[in-house]
Design a protein around this motif. Structure first.
Motif, PDB file in Angstrom:
ATOM      1  N   VAL A 110       6.101   9.387   5.988  1.00  0.00           N
ATOM      2  CA  VAL A 110       4.726   9.703   6.385  1.00  0.00           C
ATOM      3  C   VAL A 110       4.567   9.637   7.740  1.00  0.00           C
ATOM      4  N   VAL A 111       5.120   8.687   8.455  1.00  0.00           N
ATOM      5  CA  VAL A 111       4.781   8.691   9.892  1.00  0.00           C
ATOM      6  C   VAL A 111       5.728   9.913  10.632  1.00  0.00           C
ATOM      7  N   GLN A 112       6.855  10.076   9.971  1.00  0.00           N
ATOM      8  CA  GLN A 112       7.891  11.024  10.658  1.00  0.00           C
ATOM      9  C   GLN A 112       7.435  12.645  10.058  1.00  0.00           C
ATOM     10  N   THR A 113       6.898  12.759   8.993  1.00  0.00           N
ATOM     11  CA  THR A 113       6.773  14.193   8.654  1.00  0.00           C
ATOM     12  C   THR A 113       5.174  14.589   8.813  1.00  0.00           C
ATOM     13  N   GLY A 114       4.402  13.445   8.889  1.00  0.00           N
ATOM     14  CA  GLY A 114       2.681  13.831   8.926  1.00  0.00           C
ATOM     15  C   GLY A 114       2.416  14.213   7.834  1.00  0.00           C
ATOM     16  N   LYS A 115       3.046  14.147   6.820  1.00  0.00           N
ATOM     17  CA  LYS A 115       2.542  14.411   5.443  1.00  0.00           C
ATOM     18  C   LYS A 115       2.322  13.428   4.374  1.00  0.00           C
ATOM     19  N   ASP A 116       1.364  13.454   3.705  1.00  0.00           N
ATOM     20  CA  ASP A 116       0.905  12.387   2.888  1.00  0.00           C
ATOM     21  C   ASP A 116       2.100  12.426   1.692  1.00  0.00           C
ATOM     22  N   MET A 117       2.262  11.184   1.121  1.00  0.00           N
ATOM     23  CA  MET A 117       3.360  11.087   0.275  1.00  0.00           C
ATOM     24  C   MET A 117       2.655  10.258  -1.107  1.00  0.00           C
ATOM     25  N   SER A 118       2.925  10.766  -2.290  1.00  0.00           N
ATOM     26  CA  SER A 118       2.281  10.310  -3.660  1.00  0.00           C
ATOM     27  C   SER A 118       3.243   9.757  -4.303  1.00  0.00           C
ATOM     28  N   LEU A 119       3.220   8.270  -4.796  1.00  0.00           N
ATOM     29  CA  LEU A 119       4.080   7.726  -5.404  1.00  0.00           C
ATOM     30  C   LEU A 119       3.997   7.881  -6.991  1.00  0.00           C
ATOM     31  N   GLU A 120       4.738   7.475  -7.687  1.00  0.00           N
ATOM     32  CA  GLU A 120       4.926   7.504  -9.084  1.00  0.00           C
ATOM     33  C   GLU A 120       3.769   6.908  -9.757  1.00  0.00           C
ATOM     34  N   PRO A 121       3.303   7.174 -10.700  1.00  0.00           N
ATOM     35  CA  PRO A 121       2.193   6.568 -11.413  1.00  0.00           C
ATOM     36  C   PRO A 121       2.607   5.093 -11.616  1.00  0.00           C
ATOM     37  N   MET A 122       1.440   4.191 -11.445  1.00  0.00           N
ATOM     38  CA  MET A 122       1.851   2.478 -11.501  1.00  0.00           C
ATOM     39  C   MET A 122       0.806   1.923 -12.250  1.00  0.00           C
ATOM     40  N   LYS A 163      -0.434   2.568  11.525  1.00  0.00           N
ATOM     41  CA  LYS A 163      -0.183   4.087  11.391  1.00  0.00           C
ATOM     42  C   LYS A 163      -0.645   4.498  10.114  1.00  0.00           C
ATOM     43  N   VAL A 164      -0.495   3.890   9.162  1.00  0.00           N
ATOM     44  CA  VAL A 164      -0.774   4.615   7.887  1.00  0.00           C
ATOM     45  C   VAL A 164      -1.868   4.057   6.792  1.00  0.00           C
ATOM     46  N   GLN A 165      -2.279   4.612   6.174  1.00  0.00           N
ATOM     47  CA  GLN A 165      -3.425   4.008   4.973  1.00  0.00           C
ATOM     48  C   GLN A 165      -2.963   4.351   3.670  1.00  0.00           C
ATOM     49  N   THR A 166      -3.561   3.621   2.725  1.00  0.00           N
ATOM     50  CA  THR A 166      -3.179   3.779   1.196  1.00  0.00           C
ATOM     51  C   THR A 166      -4.369   3.975   0.371  1.00  0.00           C
ATOM     52  N   ILE A 197       0.035   7.521   0.211  1.00  0.00           N
ATOM     53  CA  ILE A 197       0.002   7.065   1.611  1.00  0.00           C
ATOM     54  C   ILE A 197      -0.104   8.215   2.597  1.00  0.00           C
ATOM     55  N   SER A 198      -0.891   7.972   3.705  1.00  0.00           N
ATOM     56  CA  SER A 198      -1.165   9.016   4.453  1.00  0.00           C
ATOM     57  C   SER A 198      -1.179   8.517   5.873  1.00  0.00           C
ATOM     58  N   LEU A 199      -1.260   9.463   6.902  1.00  0.00           N
ATOM     59  CA  LEU A 199      -1.530   8.773   8.172  1.00  0.00           C
ATOM     60  C   LEU A 199      -2.821   8.403   8.556  1.00  0.00           C
ATOM     61  N   LYS A 200      -3.068   7.407   9.349  1.00  0.00           N
ATOM     62  CA  LYS A 200      -4.552   7.194   9.836  1.00  0.00           C
ATOM     63  C   LYS A 200      -5.030   8.042  10.854  1.00  0.00           C
ATOM     64  N   ARG A 201      -6.355   8.587  10.426  1.00  0.00           N
ATOM     65  CA  ARG A 201      -6.774   9.620  11.428  1.00  0.00           C
ATOM     66  C   ARG A 201      -7.338   9.020  12.575  1.00  0.00           C
TER      67      ARG A 201
END
Length: 205
Positions: A156-168, A185-188, A201-205
């Motif tokens: 997420v930090v490298q790409t700047g894009k949000d990442m969605s994990l599999e259903p849990m 750097k990131v928030q969930t 998981i996304s970047l903190k704004r």
């Protein structure tokens, strides 16, 4: 301790009605007869039903009994052992068929824990918790999830894009949130509805 008062034509019937309502074994409760049944005079009037007060003295025993019944119905060679830690019951499963009880990604194990928690909520009058584990699976799964969280956070930090994990499950999502709670750097956050709820998981704004 949870108490329920119930009436019936006989003491035995009143007790059976309470046990059926709570789905608990007789060994898990204390029974006090408040009123004995009384047959109506000449079969017409003056009769009284029996009244009993049932106290669930050990809600953890209710959970243990329930899980033993479920495992027996699953027809698996699994041994169950329990120990309590303050407000939590820890159930440990082991044996030749333990993999069947764990299931894919722990789905069966999570389902067992969810059902066991439901039984505990019904039998207790305060907040108690149950953890169902199988030969250390949850510890290994937790370590795997923490590694996954750290790895996805880097992406997420490298790409700047949000990442969605599999259903849990709720427990697994909690592990992810905790693993990244101190990351600067990131928030969930969780998104979606069950059974497809997942962590983003996304970047903190």
């Amino acid at each position: 301790m949870k108490r329920i008062t119930m009436g019936g034509q006989t003491v035995e019937e009143a007790v059976e009605k309470v046990l059926a309502q709570l789905h608990v074994p007789k060994e898990a409760v204390d029974i006090v007869v408040l009123q004995q049944e009384k047959r109506p005079f000449l079969g017409l009037f003056g009769g009284k039903e029996a009244i009993v007060e049932v106290t669930i003295s050990n809600p953890f025993y209710c959970v243990e009994s329930f899980l033993k019944q479920v495992i027996e119905q699953m027809n698996v060679r699994v041994h169950l052992s329990c120990h309590s830690e303050k407000d939590r019951l820890v159930v440990l499963l082991s044996g030749p068929d333990v993999a069947r009880v764990i299931g894919k990604h722990g789905q069966t194990l999570n389902a067992l824990q969810l059902l066991a928690q439901g039984v505990l909520n019904r039998c207790a009058d305060r907040s108690l918790y149950v953890v169902v584990d199988a030969e250390g699976y949850r510890k290994r799964r937790e370590e795997t999830l923490v590694r996954l969280a750290k790895s996805m956070a880097k992406k997420v930090v490298q790409t700047g894009k949000d990442m969605s994990l599999e259903p849990m499950s709720a427990w697994e999502r909690k592990v992810i949130h905790a693993a990244l709670s101190d990351d600067e750097k990131v928030q969930t956050f969780s998104a979606g509805t069950e059974p497809h709820r997942h962590v983003v998981i996304s970047l903190k704004r």
